[in-house]
Design a protein around this motif. Structure first.
Motif, PDB file in Angstrom:
ATOM      1  N   ALA A 111       0.990  -1.563  -0.081  1.00 62.24           N
ATOM      2  CA  ALA A 111       0.069   0.011  -0.257  1.00 62.24           C
ATOM      3  C   ALA A 111       1.148   1.007  -0.001  1.00 62.24           C
ATOM      4  N   GLY A 112       2.251   0.996  -0.620  1.00 65.13           N
ATOM      5  CA  GLY A 112       2.985   2.592  -0.837  1.00 65.13           C
ATOM      6  C   GLY A 112       3.777   2.574   0.349  1.00 65.13           C
ATOM      7  N   CYS A 128       5.331   8.293   6.335  1.00 71.46           N
ATOM      8  CA  CYS A 128       6.277   8.750   6.581  1.00 71.46           C
ATOM      9  C   CYS A 128       6.525   8.595   8.443  1.00 71.46           C
ATOM     10  N   ARG A 185       7.404   3.231   0.697  1.00 75.51           N
ATOM     11  CA  ARG A 185       7.920   4.147  -0.397  1.00 75.51           C
ATOM     12  C   ARG A 185       8.806   5.301   0.880  1.00 75.51           C
ATOM     13  N   PHE A 186       8.610   5.822   1.533  1.00 71.26           N
ATOM     14  CA  PHE A 186       9.723   6.118   3.240  1.00 71.26           C
ATOM     15  C   PHE A 186       9.158   5.576   3.809  1.00 71.26           C
ATOM     16  N   ARG A 187       9.660   3.679   3.863  1.00 68.93           N
ATOM     17  CA  ARG A 187      10.320   2.636   4.615  1.00 68.93           C
ATOM     18  C   ARG A 187       9.563   3.570   6.338  1.00 68.93           C
ATOM     19  N   SER A 188       8.096   2.815   5.557  1.00 74.16           N
ATOM     20  CA  SER A 188       7.346   3.160   7.446  1.00 74.16           C
ATOM     21  C   SER A 188       6.115   2.287   7.180  1.00 74.16           C
ATOM     22  N   GLU A 205      14.025  10.721  -1.430  1.00 79.38           N
ATOM     23  CA  GLU A 205      12.669  11.132  -2.082  1.00 79.38           C
ATOM     24  C   GLU A 205      11.617  12.467  -1.085  1.00 79.38           C
ATOM     25  N   GLU A 206      11.759  12.989  -1.967  1.00 80.18           N
ATOM     26  CA  GLU A 206      10.490  14.673  -1.434  1.00 80.18           C
ATOM     27  C   GLU A 206       9.393  13.905  -1.904  1.00 80.18           C
ATOM     28  N   LEU A 207       8.524  14.701  -0.609  1.00 80.92           N
ATOM     29  CA  LEU A 207       7.462  14.250  -0.165  1.00 80.92           C
ATOM     30  C   LEU A 207       6.343  15.960  -1.008  1.00 80.92           C
ATOM     31  N   PRO A 208       4.754  14.972  -2.006  1.00 78.96           N
ATOM     32  CA  PRO A 208       4.527  16.051  -2.713  1.00 78.96           C
ATOM     33  C   PRO A 208       3.693  17.350  -1.523  1.00 78.96           C
ATOM     34  N   ILE A 237      -0.461   8.915   2.239  1.00 76.48           N
ATOM     35  CA  ILE A 237       1.199   8.991   1.751  1.00 76.48           C
ATOM     36  C   ILE A 237       1.975   8.469   3.458  1.00 76.48           C
TER      37      ILE A 237
END
Lengths: 203, 739
Positions: free
Chosen positions: A66-67, B379, A70-73, B4-7, B377
């Protein structure tokens, strides 16, 4: 118990860096599609495919990240009660290979002890861009006592083999350890059964 | 990857991954909002998190270290016209205090040392610290000191200071000191209780990843708002749950089981027949509000219970274990809690509670997964440094993240720990929760099964001390290593966690390594700390822009009502028109429809995905009925239950109430029958009576007749004599005439 639907139910979890083709592998296997572009699959939790191996119906529940990778989470709960893990990297991307130890640490922390792990090098259709040699990956997999396979979700190379090999291995383990197959929640439903006459052998 | 940058544009930005924030995230994402969910920490769930043993040691260490002030970077250069900044605070040391660790087990035990040489599988850095310390001195120390050892010297001083302090204030820790001085005798294991296997500290560390130790200790009411939300939203598919198998209470120095279900009541040995009947009658009667109850409004519940002539046993059970209130709680509150308890009873098992397998920290993560599945998203290790506020409208236009990136949003949701104290409106004096976490080697009340999950209510053990809620988890809940039990103690703080809870711990557990026989379970390791009470934070009235929503941390209550209510109210403020967490589509149905459409040769995926949802939801509805009956049967067989299953099953009437009603109707029936019999007897008797009286009457009549007869007779006689006289006269007269 709704045993009329399947003999085994296994939860397979995909992990690996973003963009290595995890979702493509699942969709190729479960739907026979290769989705072009990076359209995130909104609202899809996991995909299901029921296969028949030596007369036994095996239901595979395949979970995608589920993406969250992407930020290692990735949430720990994602790994819970998985029967198998598919650790994927991109053979054309050295970085995705170098991240593997990190992923293995995460597996060790959160996944079940008995989890079957398979290392997959994806995108072999882009052979001219290869950055990670097959031998290197094989050595790494062997050192970590993982199975190894190279695939192409785009060309449908080895994709079916990957999941069927896993299913075979899981059945074998289940029979050996008399693993309680009801560890994962039974989810009765009308899964489509696809029969495979030739059964897989593990390499 | 990390670069990688966040939107830079979102609808909702959420900082903090506690339960409230995660539910809001899932709810917003589910209805199509673009959500960015961040947490400064490297783990999910903030103060709601669960840790492995090693993870917890790291957490403890972090809280000891977290005194250095973070340098705040000036971000005013990023301001645009008409904007101002509100800085957030990025250290959450404020919510946790009074951390104290005690270790009552040895570093290693002889028998275990044989298996010790195998390479240590634990990845956490603390492990290495522990093992090296072990080799050095081979004696037992508090883990705090050990883990601090190799780290900063500062921390060590701090930790050892605390240790000394602990020993001076808590006599029970004395057991530690002689132990340290004494060399380990090789026969140590055999000297202690032969039944229980000694578990060493090294073993705990080695098995560390089998632990999932919750910072918060709560249970899920089977009919509470969290369970309802999990079912409604389909988030329940990400977790599994176990029943709390029994409810215990500590009374007169003993731990007793509280009879809960009808079966329990009848099987209970500590209740007399009369008490059983009284209890059943009381519980049945309090389901509905009566005038009699209203008379007691404002008066203590205990008084009400006393006036019901329930007796000490029952009063204790009802007050402390079922209503879970204190002696001076008003009657109406006590009755409400009693009803809440009764309502949840029997939905999934013998007690009203469920517990998530792998610990409570799973729950916020499950909601985060739902958010991610719908495009949110995620993070971690990423925070928000300040808010951008429009001076004219006093609304938050966006945020500046910890990397200095500008991210615009229409709403900002934040965990209260990130909001500086002067902007918050909190209850004064600040309330907090006292917590203790124990790893023990045996259950508090051994039974046939060693896999009981128990809720224990401990009434105040002295005047002025708090009442304590204890939850004992077994390894089947995947929260502790096999052979150990994980015990959580919670109460509203009166003093520090150690002051509040250590008296209970030393009473109920064995806390030193003395070799005398002791029935009580031994504490191997324990942690005390205080956590700010989330229910102390007000919802409104903070000095924040109107589109900034503050979420409170965990509250001291047993259930999750506070958090879920708050999440819903925040969601309603952000999206007043939208449904709160509608059911997510079932993946099975998605595959089904997709394959169907594929057969028809449709290849455009994006369209499919939007139409799919509606279709399969309808389909689900039609299937539901047939599934219902099937699933109900399955339910009974399973131990670990996915909540979804129960959802589709016909929800059974509250067993308790139904059972009691059943019983009552039976009683009434029997009584009716008896009454009928009696009526018959009375009738018969009456018949006999009437017969008798008739006979008497007849006799009287006969008597009367007879006396009449006698009278008649006499009259006859009289007349006869008169006739005779006449005759005599007549016969005399002719004779005289003839003379």
């Amino acid at each position: 118990m709704s045993m009329e639907d399947y003999d085994y139910l296994f939860k397979i979890v995909l992990i690996g860096n973003a963009g290595v083709g995890k979702t493509c592998l699942v969709r190729r296997f479960t739907q026979g599609l290769f989705p072009p572009g990076q359209g995130a699959t909104i609202g899809v939790d996991f995909m299901i495919k029921t296969v028949e191996i030596k007369g036994e119906k095996v239901k595979l529940q395949i979970w995608d990240t589920a993406g969250q990778e992407r930020f290692r989470s990735i949430t720990q709960s994602y790994y819970r009660s998985a029967n198998a893990l598919i650790l994927t990297y991109d053979i054309t991307c050295e970085d995705s290979f170098r991240c593997l130890p990190e992923w293995l640490r995460e597996i060790e922390q959160y996944a079940n002890n008995q989890v079957v792990t398979i290392l997959v090098g994806n995108k072999i259709d882009l052979v001219e861009k290869r950055e990670v040699l097959r031998q290197r990956a094989e050595d790494f997999a062997e050192a970590q006592s993982m199975l190894y396979l190279e695939t192409s979700a785009k060309e449908s190379d080895n994709v079916e083999k990957l999941f069927l090999n896993l299913a075979c291995e899981l059945i074998r383990e289940a029979k050996q350890n008399k693993l309680d197959n009801n560890d994962t929640a039974p989810m009765p439903g009308e899964g489509k059964t696809i029969s495979y006459l030739s059964c897989c052998s593990l390499n | 990857m990390a670069a990688e940058e966040l939107p830079s544009e979102f609808d909702v930005v959420i900082l903090g991954t506690g339960l409230v924030e995660s539910v809001v995230a899932a709810a917003c994402s589910r209805v199509g909002q673009r959500v960015l969910h961040l947490d400064r920490r490297s783990y999910y769930a903030a103060n709601w998190a669960s840790f492995t043993f090693n993870g917890l040691l790291t957490w403890i260490q972090q809280h000891h270290e977290e005194s250095q002030s973070e340098e705040v970077q000036d971000r005013s250069s990023l301001l645009e016209e008409g904007e101002e900044l509100i800085y957030l605070c990025n250290s959450d040391s404020a919510s946790i205090s009074n951390l104290q660790v005690f270790c009552y087990t040895r570093e290693t035990h002889e028998e275990e040392e044989e298996e010790a040489p195998t390479p240590d599988p634990d990845p956490a850095d603390t492990t290495e610290v522990e093992t090296s310390a072990d080799g050095d001195n081979g004696v037992k120390e508090t883990s705090e000191t050990v883990s601090a050892d190799s780290k900063e010297k500062e921390t060590k001083d701090e930790a050892s200071d605390e240790k000394e302090e602990e020993q001076s204030q808590a006599p029970h820790t004395d057991g530690e000191e002689p132990e340290t001085a004494q060399p380990q005798p090789p026969t140590a294991p055999s000297q202690s209780e032969p039944v229980r296997k000694k578990i060493s500290y090294t073993h705990l560390v080695k098995e560390g990843r089998r632990f999932n130790i919750d910072l918060v200790s709560k249970l899920m009411f089977s009919r509470g708002s969290l369970v309802d939300l999990l079912i409604k939203s389909n988030v329940s598919r990400y977790a599994e749950f176990k029943n709390i198998t029994r409810i215990l209470t500590y009374r007169n120095g003993n731990t007793e089981q509280v009879p809960c279900s009808r079966a329990d009541v009848f099987a209970s040995r500590q209740l007399s027949v009369v008490e059983k009947r009284k209890l059943m009658r009381f519980l049945t009667s309090c389901v509905e509000e009566t005038e009699e109850q209203q008379v007691y409004n404002g008066r203590p519940y205990l008084e009400f219970l006393r006036d019901q002539h329930l007796g000490d046993n029952l009063q204790h059970f009802l007050l402390h274990s079922i209503a879970m209130v204190t002696e001076d709680t008003p009657t109406e509150v006590g009755l409400t809690s009693t009803r809440h308890f009764l309502r949840s009873l029997g939905r999934y098992g013998n007690t009203p509670f469920l517990f998530p397998v792998y610990g409570l920290g799973e729950i916020p993560q499950c909601f985060c997964r739902m958010c991610a599945v719908f495009g949110g998203i995620y993070c971690l290790r990423h925070s928000v440094q300040c808010l951008l506020v429009d001076k004219n409208t006093n609304r938050c236009k966006g945020v500046i993240d910890s990397r200095g990136q500008r991210i615009s949003c229409s709403h900002f949701v934040v965990e209260d720990g990130f909001v500086s104290a002067e902007r918050k409106k909190v209850a004064t004096p600040p309330r907090s929760i006292s917590r203790a976490v124990l790893i023990t080697d045996a259950s508090i009340l051994p039974s046939d099964s060693d896999q009981q999950v128990s809720m224990v209510t401990v009434p105040p053990i002295a005047a002025g001390s708090p009442s304590v809620t204890m939850v004992e988890l077994c390894s089947a809940t995947m929260t502790c290593a096999p052979g150990t039990y994980l015990v959580h103690l919670t109460c509203q703080s009166v003093g520090s966690a150690h002051e509040d809870l250590s008296p209970v711990v030393t009473r109920m557990f064995h806390t030193s390594e003395s070799h005398d026989q002791d029935e009580r379970p031994s504490v191997l390791w324990c942690l005390y700390f205080n956590m700010a009470d989330g229910s102390a934070a007000q919802v409104e009235g903070h000095d924040l822009p109107s589109n900034v929503h503050m979420c409170s941390g965990p509250d001291g209550g047993l259930g999750h009502e506070h958090a879920i209510t708050q999440a819903q109210s925040i969601f309603d403020k952000i999206l007043p028109q939208e449904d709160f967490c509608p059911p997510a589509p079932n993946p099975e149905d998605i595959i089904y429809t997709e394959e169907e459409t594929k057969k028809e040769g449709v290849e455009e995926e994006e369209e499919k995905e939007t139409t799919k949802e509606g279709e399969e939801e309808e389909e689900e509805k039609t299937n539901e009925e047939e599934k219902e009956t099937k699933k109900e049967k399955e339910e009974e067989e399973e131990e670990t239950k996915p909540l979804k299953e129960e959802h589709k099953a016909i929800q059974p009437e509250e067993l308790w109430r139904a059972e009691v009603l059943d019983l009552l109707t039976q009683l009434v029936l029997v009584q009716k029958e008896a009454a009928q019999h009696q009526a018959q007897v009375v009738q018969l008797l009456g018949m006999l009576g009437t017969q008798n009286s008739q006979q008497i009457q007849d006799l009287q009549n006969m008597g009367r007749h007879q006396s009449l007869l006698v009278e008649n007779h006499q009259a006859l006689l009289l007349q006869t004599s008169r006739i005779a006289n006449h005759l005599h006269d007549i016969t005399k007269k002719p004779a005289a005439a003839s003379q």
